[in-house]
Design an enzyme around this catalytic site. Structure first.
Site, PDB file in Angstrom:
ATOM      1  N   TYR A  64       2.472  -3.560  13.880  1.00  0.00           N
ATOM      2  CA  TYR A  64       2.209  -2.248  13.535  1.00  0.00           C
ATOM      3  C   TYR A  64       0.903  -2.370  12.454  1.00  0.00           C
ATOM      4  O   TYR A  64       0.044  -1.529  12.308  1.00  0.00           O
ATOM      5  CB  TYR A  64       3.253  -1.635  12.986  1.00  0.00           C
TER       6      TYR A  64
ATOM      7  N   SER B 241      -2.276   3.421   8.014  1.00  0.00           N
ATOM      8  CA  SER B 241      -0.779   3.258   6.888  1.00  0.00           C
ATOM      9  C   SER B 241      -1.021   2.097   5.686  1.00  0.00           C
ATOM     10  O   SER B 241      -2.065   1.476   6.002  1.00  0.00           O
ATOM     11  CB  SER B 241       0.231   2.696   8.030  1.00  0.00           C
TER      12      SER B 241
END
Length: 247
Positions: A151, A140
């Site tokens: 995350y 990501s």
């Protein structure tokens, strides 16, 4: 030569787009996820859209559980795996107001985004094609610019592991690469958290003035698993519309 790929998180969004693209490229595909109904519907739809009914099979498994990863190995059976695409994961929220809550939040994000990829890849490592196997990890933009807390850290961990795995598998002519998407619309990632203002801000942060689509990410994966990408390994490919520049 028949080619065979395993795609985790393959029932929706980017994973489904990857599976659809690989079917177009002549692969048989096994899609993996936790929701059997969603997977079965996706497998039928993707096969029909690609004009190859039966090319996509589904297996429901929680890839954070080693025992359930064995279900994927059983579904693969005697086939040689040409490509493993680790797309499972996502941002998991949680109560971080206490140390116990923080620990649970971090473990959940690391399990969902890192452990799933590690367990699936290690389980299929013995049956990867030699030479010519491909491992792709979906990261990501948050790994490169932050903003996602646990995350971000979990996705960044995939980069270091990819470098290590590429080093070990290179001598067997197996490549390992990371695709790092920016903002991609038409996925379940944001759930009901995305607002019109948030969408507009993310589009404005790109250089090309649009949101990404699942097919944009699938195109990068399709290249990396192709024979033409045999000299590309240990790389992080950003597909983000210029939101973060390469470095």
């Amino acid at each position: 030569m028949e080619r065979f790929a395993v795609v985790s998180g393959g029932g929706t969004g980017i994973g489904a787009a990857v599976a659809r693209g690989l079917v177009d490229d002549g692969f048989d595909v096994l899609i993996v996820g936790r929701r059997a109904g969603v997977l079965d519907a996706a497998a039928e739809r993707i096969g029909a859209e690609g004009g190859r009914p039966g090319a996509v099979r589904a297996v429901a498994a929680d890839l954070t559980d080693p025992g359930q990863v064995d279900l994927v190995v059983e579904a693969v059976g005697e086939r040689t795996v040409d490509a493993v695409v680790n797309n499972a994961g996502g941002y998991l929220g949680g109560d971080t107001g206490t140390l116990a809550g923080t620990a649970a939040h971090w473990r959940a994000n690391l399990d969902a985004n890192v452990l799933t990829a590690v367990l699936l890849t290690e389980a299929l490592r013995p049956v990867l094609r030699r030479p010519g196997g491909r491992v792709v990890l979906l990261s990501s933009i948050a790994a490169q610019r932050g903003g996602g807390g646990a995350y971000s850290a979990a996705k960044a961990a995939l980069h270091g592991w990819a470098y290590d795995l590429a080093t070990h598998l290179g001598k067997e002519q197996i490549t390992v690469n990371v695709v790092s998407p920016g903002y991609v619309a038409e996925t379940e990632f944001f759930g009901d958290r995305m607002t019109p203002e948030g969408h507009a801000a993310r589009v404005a942060a790109t250089l090309v003035g649009r949101a990404g689509q699942p097919d944009d990410i699938a195109a990068a994966v399709r290249y990396l698993v192709s024979p033409e990408a045999g000299y590309v390994t240990g790389q992080v490919l950003g597909v983000n519309g210029g939101s973060v520049l390469g470095r």
